[in-house]
Design an enzyme around this catalytic site. Structure first.
Site, mmCIF file in Angstrom:
data_model
loop_
_atom_site.group_PDB
_atom_site.id
_atom_site.type_symbol
_atom_site.label_atom_id
_atom_site.label_comp_id
_atom_site.label_asym_id
_atom_site.label_seq_id
_atom_site.Cartn_x
_atom_site.Cartn_y
_atom_site.Cartn_z
ATOM 1 N N ILE A 147 -35.139 29.488 -35.552
ATOM 2 C CA ILE A 147 -33.982 29.826 -34.713
ATOM 3 C C ILE A 147 -32.701 29.672 -35.514
ATOM 4 O O ILE A 147 -32.504 28.661 -36.209
ATOM 5 C CB ILE A 147 -33.975 28.898 -33.475
ATOM 6 C CG1 ILE A 147 -35.179 29.263 -32.603
ATOM 7 C CG2 ILE A 147 -32.665 29.022 -32.671
ATOM 8 C CD1 ILE A 147 -35.470 28.292 -31.506
ATOM 9 N N ASP B 68 -30.799 29.539 -41.278
ATOM 10 C CA ASP B 68 -31.914 28.633 -40.963
ATOM 11 C C ASP B 68 -31.389 27.272 -40.507
ATOM 12 O O ASP B 68 -31.856 26.698 -39.527
ATOM 13 C CB ASP B 68 -32.730 28.457 -42.258
ATOM 14 C CG ASP B 68 -34.167 28.108 -41.992
ATOM 15 O OD1 ASP B 68 -34.562 28.115 -40.829
ATOM 16 O OD2 ASP B 68 -34.893 27.831 -42.965
ATOM 17 N N TRP C 204 -34.829 18.777 -42.974
ATOM 18 C CA TRP C 204 -34.188 20.084 -42.775
ATOM 19 C C TRP C 204 -32.735 20.111 -43.221
ATOM 20 O O TRP C 204 -32.096 21.155 -43.140
ATOM 21 C CB TRP C 204 -34.272 20.473 -41.292
ATOM 22 C CG TRP C 204 -33.963 19.330 -40.362
ATOM 23 C CD1 TRP C 204 -34.885 18.558 -39.708
ATOM 24 C CD2 TRP C 204 -32.684 18.812 -39.997
ATOM 25 N NE1 TRP C 204 -34.265 17.592 -38.953
ATOM 26 C CE2 TRP C 204 -32.900 17.723 -39.121
ATOM 27 C CE3 TRP C 204 -31.371 19.144 -40.313
ATOM 28 C CZ2 TRP C 204 -31.874 16.980 -38.564
ATOM 29 C CZ3 TRP C 204 -30.331 18.401 -39.773
ATOM 30 C CH2 TRP C 204 -30.585 17.333 -38.913
ATOM 31 N N ASN C 205 -32.176 18.972 -43.635
ATOM 32 C CA ASN C 205 -30.716 18.984 -43.820
ATOM 33 C C ASN C 205 -30.273 19.626 -45.138
ATOM 34 O O ASN C 205 -29.175 20.176 -45.224
ATOM 35 C CB ASN C 205 -30.124 17.587 -43.630
ATOM 36 C CG ASN C 205 -30.693 16.562 -44.551
ATOM 37 O OD1 ASN C 205 -31.726 16.786 -45.178
ATOM 38 N ND2 ASN C 205 -30.050 15.426 -44.651
ATOM 39 N N LEU D 103 -38.123 23.005 -38.991
ATOM 40 C CA LEU D 103 -36.834 23.548 -38.538
ATOM 41 C C LEU D 103 -36.218 24.476 -39.585
ATOM 42 O O LEU D 103 -35.394 25.319 -39.255
ATOM 43 C CB LEU D 103 -35.865 22.398 -38.221
ATOM 44 C CG LEU D 103 -36.254 21.536 -37.024
ATOM 45 C CD1 LEU D 103 -35.277 20.391 -36.844
ATOM 46 C CD2 LEU D 103 -36.308 22.388 -35.755
ATOM 47 N N SER E 116 -36.887 10.642 -41.416
ATOM 48 C CA SER E 116 -36.445 9.533 -40.569
ATOM 49 C C SER E 116 -37.277 8.268 -40.824
ATOM 50 O O SER E 116 -38.387 8.339 -41.364
ATOM 51 C CB SER E 116 -36.587 9.942 -39.106
ATOM 52 O OG SER E 116 -37.950 10.202 -38.843
ATOM 53 N N GLU F 11 -37.426 8.162 -48.818
ATOM 54 C CA GLU F 11 -35.960 8.269 -48.729
ATOM 55 C C GLU F 11 -35.652 8.441 -47.252
ATOM 56 O O GLU F 11 -35.939 9.497 -46.687
ATOM 57 C CB GLU F 11 -35.453 9.495 -49.507
ATOM 58 C CG GLU F 11 -35.784 9.507 -50.980
ATOM 59 C CD GLU F 11 -34.988 8.492 -51.766
ATOM 60 O OE1 GLU F 11 -33.983 7.971 -51.249
ATOM 61 O OE2 GLU F 11 -35.388 8.203 -52.901
ATOM 62 N N CYS G 171 -28.098 11.886 -44.898
ATOM 63 C CA CYS G 171 -28.618 10.512 -44.866
ATOM 64 C C CYS G 171 -27.575 9.512 -45.360
ATOM 65 O O CYS G 171 -27.493 8.390 -44.890
ATOM 66 C CB CYS G 171 -29.858 10.423 -45.732
ATOM 67 S SG CYS G 171 -29.569 11.056 -47.392
ATOM 68 N N GLU H 165 -35.076 8.366 -56.232
ATOM 69 C CA GLU H 165 -35.212 9.718 -56.761
ATOM 70 C C GLU H 165 -34.071 9.975 -57.738
ATOM 71 O O GLU H 165 -33.191 9.141 -57.922
ATOM 72 C CB GLU H 165 -35.162 10.739 -55.614
ATOM 73 C CG GLU H 165 -36.392 10.667 -54.728
ATOM 74 C CD GLU H 165 -36.519 11.837 -53.788
ATOM 75 O OE1 GLU H 165 -35.566 12.114 -53.049
ATOM 76 O OE2 GLU H 165 -37.591 12.481 -53.795
HETATM 77 P P1 NAD Z 1 -38.205 13.668 -39.621
HETATM 78 O O1 NAD Z 1 -38.736 12.337 -39.997
HETATM 79 O O2 NAD Z 1 -38.236 14.049 -38.181
HETATM 80 O O3 NAD Z 1 -38.966 14.821 -40.379
HETATM 81 C C1 NAD Z 1 -39.069 14.833 -41.780
HETATM 82 C C2 NAD Z 1 -40.285 15.608 -42.176
HETATM 83 O O4 NAD Z 1 -41.421 14.921 -41.703
HETATM 84 C C3 NAD Z 1 -40.371 17.034 -41.628
HETATM 85 O O5 NAD Z 1 -40.805 17.889 -42.665
HETATM 86 C C4 NAD Z 1 -41.440 16.945 -40.573
HETATM 87 O O6 NAD Z 1 -42.164 18.155 -40.480
HETATM 88 C C5 NAD Z 1 -42.330 15.855 -41.134
HETATM 89 N N1 NAD Z 1 -43.127 15.136 -40.121
HETATM 90 C C6 NAD Z 1 -42.866 14.918 -38.819
HETATM 91 N N2 NAD Z 1 -43.861 14.219 -38.248
HETATM 92 C C7 NAD Z 1 -44.772 13.980 -39.203
HETATM 93 C C8 NAD Z 1 -46.013 13.286 -39.234
HETATM 94 N N3 NAD Z 1 -46.533 12.711 -38.150
HETATM 95 N N4 NAD Z 1 -46.662 13.212 -40.400
HETATM 96 C C9 NAD Z 1 -46.143 13.769 -41.515
HETATM 97 N N5 NAD Z 1 -44.992 14.459 -41.541
HETATM 98 C C10 NAD Z 1 -44.309 14.548 -40.401
HETATM 99 O O7 NAD Z 1 -36.739 13.731 -40.204
HETATM 100 P P2 NAD Z 1 -35.717 14.916 -40.091
HETATM 101 O O8 NAD Z 1 -35.185 14.919 -38.694
HETATM 102 O O9 NAD Z 1 -36.309 16.163 -40.640
HETATM 103 O O10 NAD Z 1 -34.579 14.475 -41.125
HETATM 104 C C11 NAD Z 1 -33.565 13.633 -40.757
HETATM 105 C C12 NAD Z 1 -33.807 12.257 -41.315
HETATM 106 O O11 NAD Z 1 -34.006 12.334 -42.719
HETATM 107 C C13 NAD Z 1 -32.618 11.364 -41.134
HETATM 108 O O12 NAD Z 1 -33.040 10.089 -40.716
HETATM 109 C C14 NAD Z 1 -31.995 11.293 -42.515
HETATM 110 O O13 NAD Z 1 -31.241 10.141 -42.751
HETATM 111 C C15 NAD Z 1 -33.193 11.391 -43.387
HETATM 112 N N6 NAD Z 1 -32.832 11.895 -44.722
HETATM 113 C C16 NAD Z 1 -32.830 11.014 -45.779
HETATM 114 C C17 NAD Z 1 -32.473 11.432 -47.054
HETATM 115 C C18 NAD Z 1 -32.440 10.469 -48.212
HETATM 116 O O14 NAD Z 1 -32.341 10.917 -49.363
HETATM 117 N N7 NAD Z 1 -32.518 9.170 -47.997
HETATM 118 C C19 NAD Z 1 -32.124 12.771 -47.258
HETATM 119 C C20 NAD Z 1 -32.141 13.640 -46.180
HETATM 120 C C21 NAD Z 1 -32.503 13.177 -44.908
#
Ligand code: NAD
Length: 498
Positions: free
Chosen positions: A23, A91, A153-154, A181, A231, A252, A286, A462
Site C-alpha cells: 500500500i 512503498d 521497513w523504515n 510493509l 522491534s 539491532e 531507531c 553493525e
Molecule cells: P518488527 O519487529 O515488527 O519487524 C521487523 C521484521 O521482523 C519484519 O521484517 C517482520 O516481517 C519480521 N517479523 C515479524 N514477526 C516475526 C517473527 N515472528 N519471526 C521472525 N520475523 C518476524 O519491527 P518493525 O516495525 O518492522 O521496525 C520497527 C522497529 O525496528 C523499531 O522498534 C525500531 O526501533 C527498530 N529498528 C532498529 C534499528 C537499529 O539499527 N537498531 C534500525 C531500524 C529499526
C-alpha cells in the site's frame, strides 16, 4: 515491481502462490501484490544458501574477487538510484530527497565493505605469542556460514545493504526476509545481484509475512546466524529461536534516546539537530532522539524556537517537490502513533504543537509533527518508543540530573549532548549508557563507525569493521614445531613418581 521470490539465482513464484498487498501510505491505494513466501519457500532458500556456501566457490574466492562482485552490486544500485528512490517513496512514504539519500548510502555501504574486506580481512590473520616457544599459533577468521537476515521497513534497501554487504564480503551466504510493509526495493536487490553475476544461492530474497516467512527463517536449523533489525518484542523471539540451536545472533532493536541541551549550547543549531533527530523519516528511526532535556535557563527559548521551526516543515506526499515530512508507513503505525499521543494526554502531558492528522490531508497515514511537554516520567510517552514524529521536551537543572534522566530507560541506543563547554560535553558523553553518542549534533551516521546499542537496544554492532566480525568465526591453529617426539606435557605412566 516484482511478483516472484529470488531463490537460488532464479525468480520463483511462492510455492503456495500467496500474495500480500503493498500500500502506498500517501494515497492508501494498493500498488502491488507482492509474493508471500512461506516455510516451503524458506526451506528452498536455505537449501540454496547452504549449497552456495557448503559446496559453492563463494567462500573460497579471494577477498579481492568477492570485493569485485560487491562493487558491481554497488554500481548496479547507483545506475538505478532514481527509480529505486521512487519505489522507496511509494512503498514507505518517505520524501524523495530522504529516499534518494538512503539509496546513495546503500551504494556507499557495498563499496565500503568491498574496500574493507579487500584491505582488512586479508590482514586479519594474527600470530599469537605463546610462552612455550616449541609451539606457534595463529588466529584466522572464517565466514561463519549461512546467515538469516530480517530487516524492518523504515530504511528498506539500506537495512538490506547493512546486512548483505558485510556478510557477502566475508564469504557468507544469506537468506534475506524484508518487512512485509516494504518489500519492493529488496526484491530489486535480487535483480541487481543477478545482473552482477553473483553465484547461485549466495543471496536469496524471500518476501512474506513476519509470523510466517520470518518465523520459518529463525526456526530453520540450516541457518548458522540470525541478523535481525526490528522491534524489541520480535527481537526477543529471534533470540529465543536462536537459543534452540545455538545460532549466532545480532540484534539491532529500538530506542528512546535523549538529547541533552545545556544553557551554553548554540540554541539555533540545537533546534536544527533536534528536528533532524525526531522528524527525519517521520520519526520512524531507531536512533531518533525522542526525549529532549533542556536546561532551565534555555528551556523556554528552546521550546518556542522548536515549535516555530517545527510548524514550517512541509508535510505531504513524498513524491511532491519540497515535502520534508511524509506519511507514516502503514495504517497500523498511524493508529499506534495517534493513540500514543492520546495516551500521553490522558497521562498528563500537554500537546505544545501538532498532535493529530494534518487538517489539509484527508487521505494517507499522515501525523503532524508533534511536541509534547509536561510528560510524566513514568508514562509510556516518556519511556516507550512511539516511532513517529513525536518528541517530549522536559526541563532539568543540573548536569547530574540530566545524566540520571537520560539514562533512566530500558533502551540505550543513542544519546546526544549539546554544550559549548567541551569538558562538560565529554563528561556527559562518558556518562551516557548508550552505544552511539553525539556531541553538538544528532543522527549523523557513518558506515565506518560501529552501530548498535546498550541494554535492550540490542546485541552486537553493525557497520565498520565490527559489521564484518558479525559474520566471521574465529579459528586458532596451533602447531608443534619441536623435533622431539614427545611434547613433554603428557606424563607417561613410568614417569609418575611413586
Ligand atoms: P518488527 O519487529 O515488527 O519487524 C521487523 C521484521 O521482523 C519484519 O521484517 C517482520 O516481517 C519480521 N517479523 C515479524 N514477526 C516475526 C517473527 N515472528 N519471526 C521472525 N520475523 C518476524 O519491527 P518493525 O516495525 O518492522 O521496525 C520497527 C522497529 O525496528 C523499531 O522498534 C525500531 O526501533 C527498530 N529498528 C532498529 C534499528 C537499529 O539499527 N537498531 C534500525 C531500524 C529499526
Amino acid at each position: 515491481m516484482r511478483s516472484q521470490l529470488y531463490i537460488d539465482g532464479k525468480w520463483n513464484s511462492p510455492v503456495n502462490g500467496g500474495t500480500f498487498d503493498v500500500i502506498d501510505p500517501a494515497t492508501e491505494e494498493v500498488i502491488h501484490r507482492a509474493p508471500a513466501g512461506t516455510s516451503e519457500d524458506i526451506e528452498a532458500a536455505v537449501k540454496a544458501a547452504r549449497r552456495g556456501f557448503d559446496l559453492g566457490r563463494w567462500p573460497k574466492l579471494s577477498d579481492t574477487e568477492r570485493a569485485g562482485y560487491l562493487c558491481k552490486i554497488a554500481a548496479g544500485i547507483r545506475e538505478r538510484q532514481r527509480e529505486l528512490a521512487q519505489l522507496e517513496v511509494i512503498d514507505n512514504g518517505k520524501p524523495f530527497p530522504a529516499a534518494d539519500r538512503d539509496i546513495g548510502d546503500a551504494v556507499g555501504c557495498f563499496e565500503f565493505y568491498a574496500d574493507l574486506t579487500d584491505r582488512l580481512y586479508n590482514s586479519l590473520e594474527e600470530k599469537i605469542a605463546l610462552p612455550d616457544t616449541r609451539f606457534t599459533s595463529k588466529v584466522v577468521r572464517e565466514p561463519l556460514g549461512v546467515a538469516g537476515a530480517i530487516i524492518p521497513w523504515n530504511y528498506p534497501l539500506l537495512m538490506a545493504a547493512w546486512k548483505a554487504a558485510p556478510a557477502l564480503a566475508v564469504g557468507c551466504a544469506m537468506v534475506l526476509e524484508p518487512s512485509e510493509l516494504t518489500p519492493l526495493t529488496a526484491l530489486e536487490l535480487g535483480a541487481t545481484v543477478d545482473d552482477a553475476g553473483l553465484p547461485r544461492g549466495v543471496l536469496n530474497i524471500v518476501t512474506g509475512l513476519g509470523p510466517q516467512a520470518g518465523q520459518a527463517l529463525i526456526d530453520h536449523p540450516g541457518i548458522d546466524k540470525l541478523a535481525f533489525t526490528g522491534s524489541v518484542s520480535t527481537g526477543s523471539k529471534v533470540m529465543a529461536a536462536a537459543a534452540r540451536d545455538i545460532k549466532r545472533v545480532s540484534l539491532e532493536l529500538g530506542g528512546k534516546s535523549p538529547s541533552v541541551i545545556f544553557d551554553d549550547a548554540d540554541i539555533e543549531q540545537a533546534v536544527e539537530w533536534i528536528m533532524f533527530g525526531i522528524f527525519w523519516n517521520q520519526g520512524q528511526v531507531c536512533s531518533a532522539t525522542s526525549r529532549v532535556l533542556a536546561q532551565d535557563g534555555v528551556y523556554e527559548r528552546l521550546l518556542t524556537r522548536l515549535i516555530d521551526e517545527t510548524r514550517k516543515i512541509p508535510i505531504g506526499n513524498g513524491l511532491d517537490d519540497g515535502v520534508l515530512l511524509g506519511p507514516l508507513v502503514s495504517e497500523e503505525q498511524h493508529r499506534k502513533v495517534l493513540s500514543a499521543v492520546g495516551a500521553a494526554r490522558v497521562a498528563g502531558a500537554t500537546i505544545a504543537s501538532g498532535g493529530g492528522r494534518p487538517a489539509t490531508l484527508e487521505r494517507g497515514f499522515f501525523v503532524e509533527q508533534t511536541i509534547l511537554i509536561d510528560v510524566p516520567l513514568a508514562s509510556d510517552a516518556w519511556r516507550e518508543e512511539i516511532f513517529g514524529p513525536v518528541v517530549g521536551v522536559r526541563p532539568f537543572s543540573t548536569e547530574a540530573e540530566a545524566i540520571e534522566l537520560a539514562n533512566d530507560s530500558r533502551f540505550g541506543l543513542t544519546a546526544a549532548v549539546m554544550s559549548n563547554d567541551d569538558a562538560r560535553a565529554e563528561r556527559v558523553a562518558a556518562a551516557f549508557r548508550a552505544g552511539i553518542v553525539w556531541i553538538n549534533c544528532s543522527q549523523p551516521t557513518f558506515t565506518e563507525a560501529p552501530w548498535g546499542g546498550y541494554k535492550q537496544s540490542g546485541v552486537g554492532r553493525e557497520l565498520g569493521r565490527w559489521g564484518l566480525e558479525n559474520y566471521l568465526e574465529i579459528k586458532q591453529i596451533t602447531r608443534f614445531t619441536s623435533e622431539r617426539r614427545s611434547w613433554g606435557w603428557y606424563i607417561k605412566p613410568e614417569e609418575v613418581a611413586r
